[in-house]
Structure formats: structure tokens, C-alpha cells
Scaffold this motif. Structure first.
Motif, PDB file in Angstrom:
ATOM      1  N   GLU A 417     -28.877 -21.212 -22.378  1.00 28.58           N
ATOM      2  CA  GLU A 417     -28.105 -20.386 -23.176  1.00 28.58           C
ATOM      3  C   GLU A 417     -26.886 -19.461 -22.438  1.00 28.58           C
ATOM      4  O   GLU A 417     -27.629 -18.884 -21.559  1.00 28.58           O
ATOM      5  CB  GLU A 417     -28.857 -19.377 -24.237  1.00 28.58           C
ATOM      6  N   GLN A 418     -25.746 -19.276 -22.966  1.00 30.63           N
ATOM      7  CA  GLN A 418     -24.784 -18.487 -22.320  1.00 30.63           C
ATOM      8  C   GLN A 418     -24.648 -17.158 -23.200  1.00 30.63           C
ATOM      9  O   GLN A 418     -24.254 -17.468 -24.362  1.00 30.63           O
ATOM     10  CB  GLN A 418     -23.362 -19.332 -22.122  1.00 30.63           C
ATOM     11  N   ARG A 419     -24.750 -16.106 -22.695  1.00 36.37           N
ATOM     12  CA  ARG A 419     -24.384 -14.987 -23.439  1.00 36.37           C
ATOM     13  C   ARG A 419     -23.488 -13.938 -22.438  1.00 36.37           C
ATOM     14  O   ARG A 419     -23.765 -13.897 -21.446  1.00 36.37           O
ATOM     15  CB  ARG A 419     -25.877 -14.231 -23.411  1.00 36.37           C
ATOM     16  N   PRO A 420     -22.598 -13.500 -23.286  1.00 40.24           N
ATOM     17  CA  PRO A 420     -21.598 -12.576 -22.702  1.00 40.24           C
ATOM     18  C   PRO A 420     -22.242 -10.934 -22.421  1.00 40.24           C
ATOM     19  O   PRO A 420     -23.121 -10.696 -23.065  1.00 40.24           O
ATOM     20  CB  PRO A 420     -20.459 -12.386 -23.663  1.00 40.24           C
ATOM     21  N   CYS A 421     -21.732 -10.637 -21.062  1.00 38.85           N
ATOM     22  CA  CYS A 421     -22.178  -9.322 -20.891  1.00 38.85           C
ATOM     23  C   CYS A 421     -21.077  -8.515 -20.355  1.00 38.85           C
ATOM     24  O   CYS A 421     -20.268  -8.974 -19.879  1.00 38.85           O
ATOM     25  CB  CYS A 421     -23.293  -9.113 -19.986  1.00 38.85           C
ATOM     26  N   PHE A 422     -21.193  -7.162 -20.180  1.00 37.61           N
ATOM     27  CA  PHE A 422     -20.147  -6.194 -19.716  1.00 37.61           C
ATOM     28  C   PHE A 422     -20.695  -5.628 -18.727  1.00 37.61           C
ATOM     29  O   PHE A 422     -21.898  -5.133 -18.627  1.00 37.61           O
ATOM     30  CB  PHE A 422     -19.699  -5.185 -20.813  1.00 37.61           C
ATOM     31  N   VAL A 423     -20.106  -5.519 -17.318  1.00 35.48           N
ATOM     32  CA  VAL A 423     -20.472  -4.889 -16.265  1.00 35.48           C
ATOM     33  C   VAL A 423     -19.563  -4.060 -15.723  1.00 35.48           C
ATOM     34  O   VAL A 423     -18.549  -4.204 -15.619  1.00 35.48           O
ATOM     35  CB  VAL A 423     -20.876  -6.089 -15.070  1.00 35.48           C
ATOM     36  N   LYS A 424     -20.128  -2.826 -15.193  1.00 36.96           N
ATOM     37  CA  LYS A 424     -19.279  -1.688 -14.913  1.00 36.96           C
ATOM     38  C   LYS A 424     -20.008  -1.292 -13.539  1.00 36.96           C
ATOM     39  O   LYS A 424     -21.050  -0.880 -13.305  1.00 36.96           O
ATOM     40  CB  LYS A 424     -19.071  -0.546 -15.827  1.00 36.96           C
ATOM     41  N   GLY A 425     -18.974  -1.366 -12.374  1.00 38.09           N
ATOM     42  CA  GLY A 425     -19.693  -0.923 -11.139  1.00 38.09           C
ATOM     43  C   GLY A 425     -18.958   0.301 -10.499  1.00 38.09           C
ATOM     44  O   GLY A 425     -17.942   0.477 -10.800  1.00 38.09           O
ATOM     45  N   PHE A 426     -19.893   1.049  -9.926  1.00 41.66           N
ATOM     46  CA  PHE A 426     -19.503   2.318  -9.084  1.00 41.66           C
ATOM     47  C   PHE A 426     -19.575   2.406  -7.967  1.00 41.66           C
ATOM     48  O   PHE A 426     -20.833   2.567  -7.324  1.00 41.66           O
ATOM     49  CB  PHE A 426     -19.834   3.610  -9.853  1.00 41.66           C
ATOM     50  N   PRO A 427     -18.519   2.272  -7.044  1.00 39.43           N
ATOM     51  CA  PRO A 427     -18.945   2.391  -5.500  1.00 39.43           C
ATOM     52  C   PRO A 427     -19.433   3.856  -4.941  1.00 39.43           C
ATOM     53  O   PRO A 427     -18.720   4.684  -5.634  1.00 39.43           O
ATOM     54  CB  PRO A 427     -17.641   2.109  -4.742  1.00 39.43           C
ATOM     55  N   GLU A 428     -20.370   4.014  -4.269  1.00 35.77           N
ATOM     56  CA  GLU A 428     -20.743   5.492  -3.515  1.00 35.77           C
ATOM     57  C   GLU A 428     -20.544   5.183  -2.093  1.00 35.77           C
ATOM     58  O   GLU A 428     -20.941   4.336  -1.383  1.00 35.77           O
ATOM     59  CB  GLU A 428     -22.394   5.539  -3.949  1.00 35.77           C
ATOM     60  N   ARG A 429     -19.930   6.286  -1.612  1.00 37.65           N
ATOM     61  CA  ARG A 429     -19.643   6.356  -0.246  1.00 37.65           C
ATOM     62  C   ARG A 429     -20.313   7.527   0.539  1.00 37.65           C
ATOM     63  O   ARG A 429     -21.261   8.347  -0.052  1.00 37.65           O
ATOM     64  CB  ARG A 429     -18.259   6.776  -0.056  1.00 37.65           C
ATOM     65  N   ASP A 430     -20.629   7.452   1.811  1.00 36.86           N
ATOM     66  CA  ASP A 430     -21.491   8.274   2.561  1.00 36.86           C
ATOM     67  C   ASP A 430     -20.401   9.545   2.957  1.00 36.86           C
ATOM     68  O   ASP A 430     -19.100   9.496   2.816  1.00 36.86           O
ATOM     69  CB  ASP A 430     -22.256   7.704   3.669  1.00 36.86           C
ATOM     70  N   ASP A 431     -20.890  10.445   3.915  1.00 33.82           N
ATOM     71  CA  ASP A 431     -20.011  11.524   4.168  1.00 33.82           C
ATOM     72  C   ASP A 431     -18.979  10.963   5.124  1.00 33.82           C
ATOM     73  O   ASP A 431     -17.871  11.595   5.112  1.00 33.82           O
ATOM     74  CB  ASP A 431     -20.822  12.547   5.065  1.00 33.82           C
ATOM     75  N   SER A 432     -19.031   9.997   5.743  1.00 36.97           N
ATOM     76  CA  SER A 432     -17.902   9.095   6.578  1.00 36.97           C
ATOM     77  C   SER A 432     -16.729   8.513   5.688  1.00 36.97           C
ATOM     78  O   SER A 432     -15.854   8.185   6.160  1.00 36.97           O
ATOM     79  CB  SER A 432     -18.411   8.183   7.591  1.00 36.97           C
ATOM     80  N   GLY A 433     -17.270   8.338   4.556  1.00 36.43           N
ATOM     81  CA  GLY A 433     -16.191   7.663   3.370  1.00 36.43           C
ATOM     82  C   GLY A 433     -16.434   6.146   3.198  1.00 36.43           C
ATOM     83  O   GLY A 433     -15.673   5.570   2.621  1.00 36.43           O
ATOM     84  N   ARG A 434     -17.295   5.874   3.858  1.00 37.12           N
ATOM     85  CA  ARG A 434     -17.805   4.463   3.962  1.00 37.12           C
ATOM     86  C   ARG A 434     -18.574   4.020   2.671  1.00 37.12           C
ATOM     87  O   ARG A 434     -19.513   4.874   2.351  1.00 37.12           O
ATOM     88  CB  ARG A 434     -18.639   3.959   5.183  1.00 37.12           C
ATOM     89  N   VAL A 435     -18.162   2.907   1.913  1.00 29.79           N
ATOM     90  CA  VAL A 435     -19.006   2.364   0.729  1.00 29.79           C
ATOM     91  C   VAL A 435     -20.336   1.907   1.179  1.00 29.79           C
ATOM     92  O   VAL A 435     -20.696   1.043   1.763  1.00 29.79           O
ATOM     93  CB  VAL A 435     -18.206   1.424   0.090  1.00 29.79           C
ATOM     94  N   VAL A 436     -21.381   2.636   0.701  1.00 27.19           N
ATOM     95  CA  VAL A 436     -22.728   2.177   1.210  1.00 27.19           C
ATOM     96  C   VAL A 436     -23.646   1.809  -0.190  1.00 27.19           C
ATOM     97  O   VAL A 436     -24.653   1.108   0.125  1.00 27.19           O
ATOM     98  CB  VAL A 436     -23.651   3.328   1.843  1.00 27.19           C
ATOM     99  N   ARG A 437     -23.283   2.086  -1.228  1.00 29.86           N
ATOM    100  CA  ARG A 437     -23.777   1.650  -2.360  1.00 29.86           C
ATOM    101  C   ARG A 437     -23.078   1.234  -3.480  1.00 29.86           C
ATOM    102  O   ARG A 437     -22.189   1.818  -3.505  1.00 29.86           O
ATOM    103  CB  ARG A 437     -24.821   2.726  -2.764  1.00 29.86           C
TER     104      ARG A 437
END
Length: 633
Positions: A417-437
Motif C-alpha cells: 500500500e502507498q501512503r502519503p507523508c509529510f517530511v520536514k528536515g532541519f540541518p544542524e551545524r557544529d561550531d565550525s559551521g559544518r552540517v553534522v546532523r
């Protein structure tokens, strides 16, 4: 001993004063309790998913959060002084009811929409109100808003357009939404409150260390026979015995009887020169109170390296254990809230490629928790190929550019079965500004999609015949006129009115009339092409729009007349209507048909409908069951 008691009493009194001051500050400032930014993000996400307006106001009337307010309010009601006064009356009524202790309050604003408010209660304190509104419980009465537009000087077309964009929610949906947000606000507020209290307590404990000498761990020296030889102020505080009371006594006075074997084992390990690192156990204070402690035991060696005793460093972790249990309880509450809202959360560690899910994620994807959580590449098995590509593209941008994403994806359940979903993502940076999560939320929006389809059906189609209504007819007529401008082909608009409909209703009731209208619909659709439009204009009136006839006007007129004649003949055949299970009546009902041609945008929609209606009236006057073309004067 008396001095120690006085110090404890002083510390207790000071802590009570701090607590009273702290709670006063909390009462005056909601932002100290709730992560407003996080709650605003959830409200915006919720508005994006459901279309529901949200707002949070503190008890001073300050707007802390406001998302998704409807055009009908921001562009009309809140601008006009008279309608704005009605809005303020709605706000005042809702707030006054909540101040009286109501669980929630629903108010039908005099401007025609519904508003709802729920109190936000944190630590048994009513500190703010959560509002939603600017929606309808049922399809709006268009005539009411037409009158209101005239009364207050609104542009009727724009005003009705704004009315149509306002959502329709059932009372059950509203209660569920408000329940979700109040529970979520309570959980976030209580977790923030716990954090602030813990920080405050830690700060004050450091300030009072010199007064009550309670910031040090218990450091106890014992012989291999278990006799206490050394006892510092930290031990005095933790266990309640003074040094004079403890030194020379056996350590077993601190050990509950059921833990005696545990201490004997530790002493034997120490005698062998082994160090016992951080272990958690329970000990007994003076007076018999049982406390949780974390301890480290090291052997004490003499000058030649022989073990002659043990040094024990113990820390009271009773409060910490309680805090852990409290946080676990809050986590459980959050998981329950996610379950109620069908809202789940996830985290993806960029470096380790480890994905973490909340329990609700497994339910949304129908995945057995025993299978674990797939890494990023493995997420592809959860979605259709198209959705997988959309997800990977969004995550790639989030990692490389720090771009948040909000996307709709189609999941594939284990049963296909196919079911629609809504996904929201938030990038998180370390102290150097690199996205780590990348962290985010996922919501199953199957029911919302179904609701949207139902609302769209109700907004653009007649509920009895399922034909396009006036709104959809105008949209299709506009498209046909635009197409005619490009192709230079004529189109035709036919206005039909049934000639003998009222007597059937009068004799047998509206149920019989409805059955005849359904049969009329079937016959009309059989006479036109799939590309043409049959609409119910109202009552026993129908409109048929024929597009792309011919570039020659005479040929187009001839074709339109042939189609109209086919319709007239089809509607003239007798109708056999089953008014009861075993009763069928025969009814004759013809139609008078007015026709007008159009090409491009030479005439307005209003004129075309009026001309077709005038021609239909001429057919009525001429004897009914006739076809008349509009002739310009």
C-alpha cells in the motif's frame, strides 16, 4: 551537630525564597518555560500540513506565535473598523471564558467564521492561551458573505475568493488539534521548567558550598576489616553522621542488610589490589533513609605496596536518578503525543550514517522494530522511486548548503500500500559551521489528503448529481474561452430548464425530484463528449458547454443545434421513478434550451450566461420543449 542543623535550616529557607522568586518569574515570562522557536517551528509545520491557523498569546495579550492567518481576516475583517470590532469581541469572549476555568472555548465570530482557544497550563499555572480559528465547521453560506461584502464595502469577488480559501474542519478535528498542541506545549514547558530549575539549583548549590559544606563528595578511608578511619565533611553531609560519630565504627552501619554480601565482595577485590570503578548502589543514612550513591573504591597501599585499606569516594545520586526517571517519563509523554498526532521524529548523523527513529516512525512505515532502522541509503526501500529521489536530493542540499526542507513523499508499506507523508528536515551545524546532523519530523497525511479531496469535491461539485457547480463551470468556461482564442474555433453555451419538474416535487416529494435530476444528469452526459462540460446551475437548471466546434460560425451553429436537439429529445423521453421499493411512477418532463455561441474572449462570462438564459426564456414563452438561439438586438 547543632551548627550543622542551623546551616541546613538556613539553606532550606534560602532555597524556598529562591523557589518562590523563580516561580514568580516563570509566571510573568512564558519564554522562560517554552522554547518559543521550537514551538513556532512545530506550529508552522502543523499549519503547513493541516492548513489550520495557530497563535499563542500570553496573559498580557502579547502575540508570541502566529502562523497561517487567513486572507479573509487579514485582508478584510481585521482592516475594516466594524468587522475588526467583531474580531476583538471574539478574542475577548474566548479569553474571558478561559479565565473562568473552561477547558476550551468555541466561538462563532459574527463575521461568520469559527475561533477556538485552549488554555496552556504548565505546573498548574494558566500562563497563556493557544488559539486557532478562521475556519468553518460546515460549507459557508455564500449569501451571508455576499450581504456582508455589500454592507462593509468589500470587493465581492475578492471577498468570496478569500472565503473559499478558508478551511473547513469538523469539531472532532479541531478538538484533536487543540489536544495535540496543549499536550505538546505542556511537555515542552515542563521539560524547560525542569532544565531551568536544575540550572538554578546547581548555581545556588555552588554559592552555598562554603556555608553548608555540601558540594564535596564523601571521602571515606577504611581498613581491610571495614573499620572507618577517615570521614570528611562531604561524608558528613551525605550520610548524616559527624566525623566523631563515624570514625572507629564499622562501615556496615551504612550498608542495608540485604547488601552485606556486596560489600564483602568489594573488600575481597580491594585486598587483591583491584580498583572498583564507578558502581551504583544504595546506602543507609543516619536515621535509616535509603539513598542512591555512585562510588569508586581504590586500594590503599603501604610503603612496600601491601594493601592495608581502601579509599572510598561516594556521591549521592538520588536526585539525579529521580531526574532521569522524570526525563524518561517526559520522553514517554512525548512519544504518546507523537502517537496521537501521527507525528514522528528522526535524526541522521552525517559522519556515522546512523539514523535514529522515535517509536511512531515504525508505525508510520509499518516496519517491524526488530529489523532496526535503515541508514540513509536504506531509506530508499521505504518510498516509491520518485519519492526516494526527492528525499535524497533534499538531504544532499541540507548537508551541502544547510538548506532545510519540507517535502511530501509517498511511502510503500510492507503490504504494498502507498501512503502519503509529510517530511520536514532541519540541518544542524557544529561550531565550525559544518552540517553534522539532520533532524526532522514525519507525519502520515493520508487522512488529510482524503479530507482535502472531500473538501475539493464539495467546493466544486454539486453534492446530488456530482456535476460541476457554478464555481467550476466558470473556471472551465474561462479555459474554453482561452482555448478558443488560440484555436479560433467557436464554442456553445446552453442553458436548460426543466419544464415539468415542480409538479413531480409537489406530488411525490423532493426524493422523487432528486431521482429525476440524477437521471437527467445521466442523459445529458450521454449526449456530449468527454471534453465538454455539464454543470448543475441550481434547482432544475443545467448548463452545457460545448467547446471546439468549428472555425466557421454557420457550421458551429449547425453542430450546436444538432447537439441541443439530441439533448432535447433525450430529456423528453418518459422517466420511470421508483418512489418506493415496490412503487414506480412514470413522469414526462421536457426541457427548454437556450443557446449562445462564443469565440475567444469577445464577450464576458456574465454576458454569455445571460444570453443563454434569455434564449431559454424565449423557448419557455414559445411553448416549452423548444430550442432557441440568442439573437443580438
Amino acid at each position: 551537630m547543632g551548627k550543622l542543623v542551623k546551616n541546613w535550616t538556613l539553606a532550606h529557607n534560602i532555597q524556598q525564597l529562591i523557589r518562590m522568586h523563580f516561580l514568580k518569574e516563570i509566571h510573568l515570562n512564558l519564554s522562560e518555560l517554552v522554547d518559543i522557536g521550537e514551538l513556532r517551528g512545530l506550529c508552522e509545520n502543523f499549519t503547513a500540513v493541516t492548513g489550520a491557523v495557530t497563535a499563542v498569546l500570553d496573559l498580557e495579550g502579547r502575540v508570541l506565535i502566529a502562523t497561517g492567518w487567513q486572507d479573509i481576516c487579514t485582508q478584510f475583517h481585521r482592516i475594516n473598523p466594524s468587522t475588526c470590532a467583531r474580531c476583538k469581541e471574539s478574542d475577548t469572549t474566548l479569553a474571558s471564558q478561559l479565565n473562568k476555568g473552561a477547558a476550551y472555548n468555541v466561538y462563532r465570530c459574527k463575521n461568520g467564521l469559527v475561533d477556538v482557544a485552549v488554555p496552556i497550563i504548565i505546573a498548574d499555572e494558566h500562563i497563556a492561551n493557544f488559539f486557532t480559528g478562521q475556519f468553518f465547521f460546515e460549507p459557508p453560506d455564500k449569501s451571508f458573505f455576499v450581504r456582508q461584502a455589500k454592507e462593509f464595502g468589500f470587493n465581492e469577488s475578492d471577498y468570496l475568493g478569500a472565503m473559499a480559501r478558508a478551511p473547513i474542519f469538523s469539531e472532532k478535528q479541531v478538538q484533536a488539534m487543540m489536544g495535540f498542541f496543549t499536550r505538546l506545549a505542556k511537555v515542552i514547558g515542563e521539560m524547560g521548567l525542569a532544565k531551568l530549575r536544575l540550572q538554578q539549583a546547581n548555581t545556588k548549590l555552588q554559592q552555598f558550598a562554603a556555608i553548608i559544606q555540601s558540594s564535596d563528595d564523601a571521602i571515606v578511608g577504611i581498613t581491610l576489616e571495614g573499620i572507618i578511619e577517615n570521614w570528611n565533611p562531604g561524608a558528613e553531609k551525605i550520610f548524616g553522621y559527624t566525623a566523631s560519630e563515624a570514625v572507629g565504627q564499622p562501615l556496615k552501619m551504612l550498608i542495608p542488610p540485604e547488601r552485606a554480601d556486596e560489600e564483602a565482595e568489594i573488600v575481597s577485590r580491594i585486598a587483591c589490589g583491584e580498583r572498583v570503578s564507578h558502581f551504583e548502589t544504595v546506602r543507609r543514612r543516619k536515621g535509616g533513609q535509603i539513598i542512591d550513591v555512585s562510588a569508586v573504591v581504590s586500594p590503599i597501599l603501604d610503603d612496600v605496596g601491601h594493601v592495608v585499606g581502601a579509599s572510598k569516594i561516594a556521591r549521592d545520586i538520588t536526585t539525579a536518578k529521580r531526574a532521569v526517571k522524570a526525563l524518561q517519563h517526559r520522553q514517554l509523554m512525548l512519544e504518546r503525543t507523537e502517537s496521537m498526532a501521527r507525528l514522528a521524529s528522526f535524526e541522521w548523523d552525517v559522519d556515522t550514517d546512523v539514523v535514529t527513529w522515535s517509536p511512531e516512525m515504525f508505525l508510520i512505515f509499518g516496519r517491524d522494530p526488530a529489523l532496526g532502522v535503515p541508514n540513509l541509503a536504506g531509506q530508499g526501500e521505504l518510498y516509491t522511486p520518485e519519492s526516494t529521489q526527492i528525499l535524497f536530493d533534499a538531504v544532499s542540499k541540507a548537508v551541502s548548503n544547510g538548506t532545510p526542507y519540507e517535502i511530501e513523499l509517498m511511502t510503500v508499506q510492507p503490504d504494498g500500500e502507498q501512503r502519503p507523508c509529510f517530511v520536514k528536515g532541519f540541518p544542524e551545524r557544529d561550531d565550525s559551521g559544518r552540517v553534522v546532523r539532520v533532524a526532522g519530523l514525519v507525519q502520515d497525511i493520508t487522512e488529510r489528503k482524503r479530507t482535502d479531496d472531500i473538501i475539493k469535491q464539495l467546493a466544486y461539485h454539486d453534492p446530488l448529481t456530482h456535476l460541476p457547480n457554478r464555481r467550476l463551470l466558470k473556471d472551465r468556461l474561462q479555459q474554453a474561452m482561452a482555448s478558443s482564442s488560440r484555436s479560433k474555433n467557436y464554442g456553445a453555451l446552453m442553458f436548460l430548464d426543466l419544464d415539468n419538474f415542480k409538479p413531480l416535487n409537489d406530488a411525490y416529494g423532493h426524493e422523487a425530484g432528486d431521482l429525476l435530476l440524477i437521471e437527467v444528469t445521466s442523459r445529458l452526459k450521454s449526449c456530449v463528449r468527454e471534453m465538454d462540460t455539464v454543470a448543475r446551475f441550481g434547482g432544475d437548471e443545467f448548463v452545457v458547454m460545448i467547446s471546439e466546434l468549428a472555425t466557421d460560425k454557420e457550421e458551429s451553429t449547425s453542430r450546436a443545434e444538432a447537439i441541443a436537439e439530441e439533448i432535447r429529445a433525450a430529456l423528453s423521453r418518459p422517466y420511470f421513478i421508483a418512489i418506493k421499493r415496490d412503487t414506480e411512477i412514470e413522469h414526462c418532463c421536457t426541457a427548454s434550451i437556450g443557446v449562445t455561441l462564443f469565440i475567444g474572449n469577445d464577450s464576458s462570462q456574465e454576458n454569455l450566461l445571460k444570453w443563454a438564459d434569455d434564449a431559454m426564456y424565449q423557448a419557455k414563452v414559445a411553448g416549452r420543449n423548444l430550442i432557441r438561439f440568442y439573437r443580438s438586438k
